[in-house]
Design a protein around this motif. Sequence first.
Motif: not given
Length: 199
Positions: A44-45, A47, A83-86
């Motif tokens: 998640q961090s 992406g 919650k992830g950016s991907g």
Amino acid sequence: MDLTQNTALVVVDVQQGFEDSAFWGPRNNPAADDNIAALLDTWQSTGRPVVFVRHDSVKPGSPLHPAHPGNALKPYVEERRGKGSGPELFLSKTVNSAFYGTPDLGAWFKAAGITSFVVAGIQTNMCAETTARMGGNLGYDVLFALDATYTFDQEGPFGWRLTADEIARATAVTLHGGGFATVTTTADLVAAAGQQLTR
């Protein structure tokens, strides 16, 4: 190990019902949940795509049946959803393979251009292994995070009984030796995902 930015993490059936030791019996690998959380945080961090899978058992007596509280994802997994950016997908299934779920995992992979994925979750030799085997058969580059899975002692035919550790080793040998997947560790995957960012 070379991880592309769109290597997906498939988190299989990390559900509260698997905490029912009276139903499932002795388990192995008490560090599995911490390792699954570490993979989720890394994916998640950075992406990368994450797939959350839930098993909706059709057996009324199963802790994973939708009518039971155990059907829910474990809290540490549920709280990471969204919650992830991907890219992210949530799917449910009633059989072992995540490729036979709703919505369709293969179609989502194809639309996103995903050709490789990591498997983590429960049980090592059941839904995790089946998803990895099918992925290998379908031509994906599959990585199996053995220490981010766990299973339970099991009895088979002829009175044979294997411990959870023995079953996990058999899964690792079958997947790796049979060419279905590359069996690896959480530490190696986290390191490879971090290294990818510097390229």
